[in-house]
Design a protein around this motif. Structure first.
Motif, short mmCIF file in Angstrom:
data_model
loop_
_atom_site.label_atom_id
_atom_site.label_comp_id
_atom_site.label_asym_id
_atom_site.label_seq_id
_atom_site.Cartn_x
_atom_site.Cartn_y
_atom_site.Cartn_z
N THR A 1 97.30 -56.97 42.12
CA THR A 1 96.56 -58.02 41.39
C THR A 1 95.90 -58.97 42.37
O THR A 1 94.72 -59.34 42.23
CB THR A 1 97.53 -58.82 40.48
N GLU A 2 96.67 -59.34 43.40
CA GLU A 2 96.15 -60.26 44.41
C GLU A 2 94.94 -59.64 45.13
O GLU A 2 93.91 -60.30 45.32
CB GLU A 2 97.29 -60.54 45.41
N ILE A 3 95.05 -58.35 45.45
CA ILE A 3 93.95 -57.67 46.16
C ILE A 3 92.72 -57.57 45.24
O ILE A 3 91.59 -57.81 45.68
CB ILE A 3 94.41 -56.29 46.67
N ALA A 4 92.97 -57.25 43.97
CA ALA A 4 91.83 -57.14 43.03
C ALA A 4 91.10 -58.47 42.92
O ALA A 4 89.87 -58.50 42.74
CB ALA A 4 92.33 -56.68 41.67
N LYS A 5 91.83 -59.58 43.04
CA LYS A 5 91.18 -60.90 42.97
C LYS A 5 90.47 -61.20 44.28
O LYS A 5 89.43 -61.87 44.29
CB LYS A 5 92.23 -61.98 42.70
N ASP A 6 91.01 -60.69 45.38
CA ASP A 6 90.47 -61.04 46.70
C ASP A 6 89.19 -60.29 47.03
O ASP A 6 88.23 -60.88 47.53
CB ASP A 6 91.53 -60.75 47.77
N VAL A 7 89.15 -58.97 46.73
CA VAL A 7 87.98 -58.19 47.17
C VAL A 7 86.90 -58.19 46.08
O VAL A 7 87.20 -58.35 44.90
CB VAL A 7 88.35 -56.74 47.56
N GLU A 8 85.67 -58.00 46.53
CA GLU A 8 84.53 -58.05 45.60
C GLU A 8 84.41 -56.75 44.81
O GLU A 8 83.88 -56.72 43.70
CB GLU A 8 83.22 -58.26 46.38
N VAL A 9 84.90 -55.65 45.40
CA VAL A 9 84.68 -54.33 44.76
C VAL A 9 85.80 -54.03 43.76
O VAL A 9 86.91 -54.58 43.87
CB VAL A 9 84.62 -53.20 45.83
N PRO A 10 85.53 -53.16 42.78
CA PRO A 10 86.57 -52.82 41.80
C PRO A 10 87.78 -52.15 42.45
O PRO A 10 87.63 -51.28 43.31
CB PRO A 10 85.87 -51.83 40.86
N VAL A 11 88.96 -52.59 42.02
CA VAL A 11 90.21 -51.98 42.48
C VAL A 11 90.77 -51.16 41.31
O VAL A 11 91.02 -51.69 40.23
CB VAL A 11 91.22 -53.06 42.92
N ILE A 12 90.91 -49.86 41.56
CA ILE A 12 91.38 -48.96 40.51
C ILE A 12 92.81 -48.57 40.85
O ILE A 12 93.07 -47.99 41.90
CB ILE A 12 90.44 -47.74 40.41
N GLY A 13 93.73 -48.92 39.98
CA GLY A 13 95.14 -48.74 40.27
C GLY A 13 95.71 -47.46 39.70
O GLY A 13 95.25 -46.95 38.68
N ILE A 14 96.71 -46.95 40.41
CA ILE A 14 97.53 -45.85 39.86
C ILE A 14 98.96 -46.23 40.24
O ILE A 14 99.30 -46.28 41.43
CB ILE A 14 97.09 -44.45 40.37
N GLY A 15 99.74 -46.60 39.25
CA GLY A 15 101.08 -47.11 39.54
C GLY A 15 101.01 -48.44 40.25
O GLY A 15 101.86 -48.76 41.07
N ALA A 16 99.99 -49.24 39.96
CA ALA A 16 99.80 -50.52 40.64
C ALA A 16 99.66 -51.67 39.64
O ALA A 16 99.14 -52.73 39.98
CB ALA A 16 98.58 -50.45 41.57
#
Ligand code: KIV
Length: 274
Positions: free
Chosen positions: A200-215
């Motif tokens: 969650t923290e990384i998804a907020k930090d980076v500009e690009v979409p973060v696609i999770g699997i087990g995250a």
């Protein structure tokens, strides 16, 4: 006619539109495919990103890990998948040792994925150390998706498929890797099997979409291996895999009924004959 029954509706998904989805808070749906028919179904169902994953090694080829998958095999899978897709963004996984030796090889193999197999982007595993390679691939016009956390091509180094980055040092490394990859120009990041809070923290930090699997649910999108969520691949059932069907069981029953019908002379009937 619903999307699941007819042709895919909606605009073509691009790396750019995925970025816009993140900006407006629209979650990205992603699944894997390895052949034409599955790709066509996923596309018709409205899946945004179809990854031709090197998970083929485990769920199609019967290997214990993804390590043995070759470039030639990935090119074949990717070509079959590309042919079945109109709307989704098709991403081709670069298999183990097709991009790690040097950036020339990485560039050549990324080019083959796009030119010979028709994918629109490639995915590779690894953090800061991959940045030079990523820059070169992006520079020639091939979008790159990163992959951090549990990176299955490193399974022999990890020695386990357990959750990664539970210790502060590894969590910090994943944070640095995500920032570095984003700065190097990836259009999206897959983060696999790390604590939900970190993702969650990384998804907020980076500009690009973060696609999770087990995250966890705080990512900008989710990906699963299709054979896992359909209940066809049942060797492992990690808790992050939600089973949307039990197709393995249904297939087993169908095959069993067929055997019974053939042996009992119930198939074919007159109606099924000429
Ligand atoms: O190969 C694959 O299917 C993947 C997903 C697990 C993200 O890399």
């Amino acid at each position: 006619m619903s999307e699941a029954q007819g042709k895919p509706t909606g605009r073509k998904v691009t790396t750019r539109s995925l970025g816009k989805m993140k900006d407006r808070g629209e979650r990205i749906s992603a699944l894997t495919a390895y052949d034409f028919l599955m790709a066509e179904l996923l596309d018709r169902a409205g899946v945004d990103v179809i990854l031709v994953g090197d998970s083929t090694g485990m769920v199609v080829q019967g290997l214990d890990t993804t390590v043995g998958v070759t470039m030639e095999q990935m090119l074949l899978h990717a070509a079959w998948v590309s042919r079945g897709v109109e709307r989704a963004l098709v991403v081709g996984d670069l298999p183990f040792m097709s991009y790690q030796v040097n950036s020339d090889e990485a560039l050549r193999n990324s080019g083959r994925m796009v030119k010979e197999a028709g994918v629109e982007a490639v995915k590779l595993e690894g953090g800061e150390k991959m940045c030079e390679t990523i820059r070169r691939i992006v520079d020639v016009g091939i979008p790159v998706m990163g992959h951090l956390g549990l990176t299955p091509q490193s399974i022999h180094k990890f020695g386990t498929y357990q959750v990664r980055a539970t210790e502060p040092e590894e969590a910090d490394q994943v944070r640095r890797d995500a920032r570095a990859l984003s700065d190097a120009g990836v259009f999206a990041l897959v983060i696999e099997k790390v604590p939900a809070e970190l993702a969650t923290e990384i998804a907020k930090d980076v500009e690009v979409p973060v696609i999770g699997i087990g995250a966890g649910p705080g990512c900008d999108g989710q990906i699963l291996v299709t054979h896992d969520m359909l209940g066809i691949y049942t060797k492992f059932h990690p808790r992050f895999v939600r089973r949307y069907a039990e197709l393995g069981q249904q297939m087993l029953e169908a095959f069993g009924r067929y055997v019974t019908d053939v042996k009992g002379g119930d198939f074919p009937t007159e109606d099924e004959s000429y």
